[in-house]
Design a protein around this motif. Sequence first.
Motif, PDB file in Angstrom:
ATOM      1  N   ASP A 171      44.884  87.008  48.901  1.00  0.00           N
ATOM      2  CA  ASP A 171      45.718  88.031  49.517  1.00  0.00           C
ATOM      3  C   ASP A 171      46.669  87.511  50.589  1.00  0.00           C
ATOM      4  N   TYR A 230      49.853  98.380  52.266  1.00  0.00           N
ATOM      5  CA  TYR A 230      48.866  99.241  51.617  1.00  0.00           C
ATOM      6  C   TYR A 230      47.768  98.421  50.956  1.00  0.00           C
ATOM      7  N   LEU A 235      45.692  96.609  53.822  1.00  0.00           N
ATOM      8  CA  LEU A 235      44.967  97.493  54.732  1.00  0.00           C
ATOM      9  C   LEU A 235      43.975  98.404  54.005  1.00  0.00           C
ATOM     10  N   LYS A 236      44.250  98.695  52.746  1.00  0.00           N
ATOM     11  CA  LYS A 236      43.313  99.513  51.961  1.00  0.00           C
ATOM     12  C   LYS A 236      41.965  98.803  51.848  1.00  0.00           C
ATOM     13  N   GLU A 237      42.023  97.500  51.681  1.00  0.00           N
ATOM     14  CA  GLU A 237      40.804  96.695  51.574  1.00  0.00           C
ATOM     15  C   GLU A 237      40.332  96.172  52.928  1.00  0.00           C
ATOM     16  N   ARG A 238      41.037  96.592  53.987  1.00  0.00           N
ATOM     17  CA  ARG A 238      40.724  96.140  55.349  1.00  0.00           C
ATOM     18  C   ARG A 238      40.697  94.605  55.426  1.00  0.00           C
ATOM     19  N   ASN A 239      41.693  94.015  54.793  1.00  0.00           N
ATOM     20  CA  ASN A 239      41.763  92.555  54.722  1.00  0.00           C
ATOM     21  C   ASN A 239      42.602  92.029  55.889  1.00  0.00           C
ATOM     22  N   TYR A 240      42.047  92.175  57.070  1.00  0.00           N
ATOM     23  CA  TYR A 240      42.747  91.751  58.286  1.00  0.00           C
ATOM     24  C   TYR A 240      42.853  90.231  58.386  1.00  0.00           C
ATOM     25  N   GLU A 241      41.883  89.541  57.808  1.00  0.00           N
ATOM     26  CA  GLU A 241      41.931  88.079  57.834  1.00  0.00           C
ATOM     27  C   GLU A 241      43.155  87.565  57.080  1.00  0.00           C
TER      28      GLU A 241
END
Length: 159
Positions: free
Chosen positions: A66, A112, A115-121
């Motif tokens: 990602d 989207y 952030l939908k997967e909360r992939n802040y890393e």
Amino acid sequence: MSSKNKIRIAGLVLAVLMLLSLLNSGYFFIGMLKLSIWKWLAFNACSLAIIAYLIGYALFRKTKKDFFLAIPLLPLYYYGTMGLFVMPWNEASLFAQVSHIIITANVLWILYVLLKERNYEALGKGALIAIVLFVPLFAIIQNYTQTHMNEFLQILNRV
């Protein structure tokens, strides 16, 4: 069709629209104005942002990592979304503003997906890479366009 497939298809459609926008820009700057590739990318930095996006999108599709989507966010936002507010809204800049809308739609799609997967890393890693890669490039492009703006305006007046 699952929502994951709809999201993938939306991303693919948006990437194709970005490619068409890039081809249109290339045709105008290289084909009609007869500028070099460097001058095209300098005077239309959105194209550079689109190229970064298409590379990042292809790497994301190939590797499923990602953070490749997050890398082009900075140039897309800076040159694309901000272009909606910096460039005038008139008939002369219609194609440019359509490109800015397409770029902004891609920015929203990337945000989207991440952030939908909360992939802040991935978002943080991509932002850090983008800052290191693109901020110096922004400075070079801005300096070049400011020092050569009269030349560019003369070329545009011939069209």
